[in-house]
Design an enzyme around this catalytic site. Structure first.
Site, PDB file in Angstrom:
ATOM      1  N   HIS A   1      38.863  45.686  44.996  1.00 45.83           N
ATOM      2  CA  HIS A   1      38.024  46.838  44.670  1.00 45.83           C
ATOM      3  C   HIS A   1      37.288  46.707  43.342  1.00 45.83           C
ATOM      4  O   HIS A   1      36.196  47.262  43.199  1.00 45.83           O
ATOM      5  CB  HIS A   1      38.860  48.117  44.627  1.00 45.83           C
ATOM      6  CG  HIS A   1      39.331  48.560  45.977  1.00 45.83           C
ATOM      7  ND1 HIS A   1      39.887  49.794  46.188  1.00 45.83           N
ATOM      8  CD2 HIS A   1      39.345  47.939  47.186  1.00 45.83           C
ATOM      9  CE1 HIS A   1      40.212  49.927  47.460  1.00 45.83           C
ATOM     10  NE2 HIS A   1      39.908  48.798  48.084  1.00 45.83           N
TER      11      HIS A   1
ATOM     12  N   CYS B   1      51.416  39.266  27.948  1.00 48.25           N
ATOM     13  CA  CYS B   1      52.084  39.729  26.736  1.00 48.25           C
ATOM     14  C   CYS B   1      53.205  40.657  27.164  1.00 48.25           C
ATOM     15  O   CYS B   1      53.475  40.784  28.358  1.00 48.25           O
ATOM     16  CB  CYS B   1      51.109  40.393  25.753  1.00 48.25           C
ATOM     17  SG  CYS B   1      50.516  42.031  26.201  1.00 48.25           S
TER      18      CYS B   1
END
Length: 144
Positions: free
Chosen positions: A98, A65
């Site tokens: 991570h 977006c």
């Protein structure tokens, strides 16, 4: 590999470029986004992508977006969805390695198309490190 992709009006051109690249890589793509540039409501296109990830129907999701914020906020309401908003390759590497992100959220108004394509490649090529990161990911609630 199968990927669901969704976008609002700000991400239509990026979506087409990403889909084309993914298909040349032999990746099956489910298009859940708008194909026009007329104004639309991004949640209408986010929920199908996030649901597909949540239900294990696809390996990953990609959402686009204008700012990336709305699609990330909406996707993260789904259980087992870890949507990361990224605007650099380095952030993509970290959100995968991570945080074990399974949905990449891109801000079309703040990245170049070529940069977005590179970020998608990085997202798909980066492995989750596990270890101490797994302990942290396990502490993320499963959704609303």
């Amino acid at each position: 590999m199968k990927i669901a992709i969704g976008n609002d009006h700000a991400g239509t051109a990026y979506k087409f470029a990403i889909v084309e690249m993914l298909k040349t890589m032999g990746i099956e793509v489910i298009n859940c986004g708008t194909d026009v540039s007329d104004s639309v409501d991004y949640p209408d296109f986010v929920h199908p992508v996030a649901s597909a990830v949540e239900e294990g129907k696809v390996d990953y999701g990609i959402l686009i977006c204008g700012s990336g914020n709305g699609v990330a906020m909406t996707a993260n309401k789904h259980a087992n969805v870890r949507a990361g908003l990224c605007w650099t390759k380095e952030l993509v590497e970290l959100t995968r390695s991570h945080n074990n992100a399974n949905v990449l959220c891109l801000p079309a108004r703040f990245t170049a198309k070529e940069q977005a394509l590179e970020m998608v490649k990085t997202f798909l090529e980066t492995e989750f490190e596990g270890g101490r990161h797994q302990r942290r990911v396990d502490k993320i609630p499963l959704g609303c």
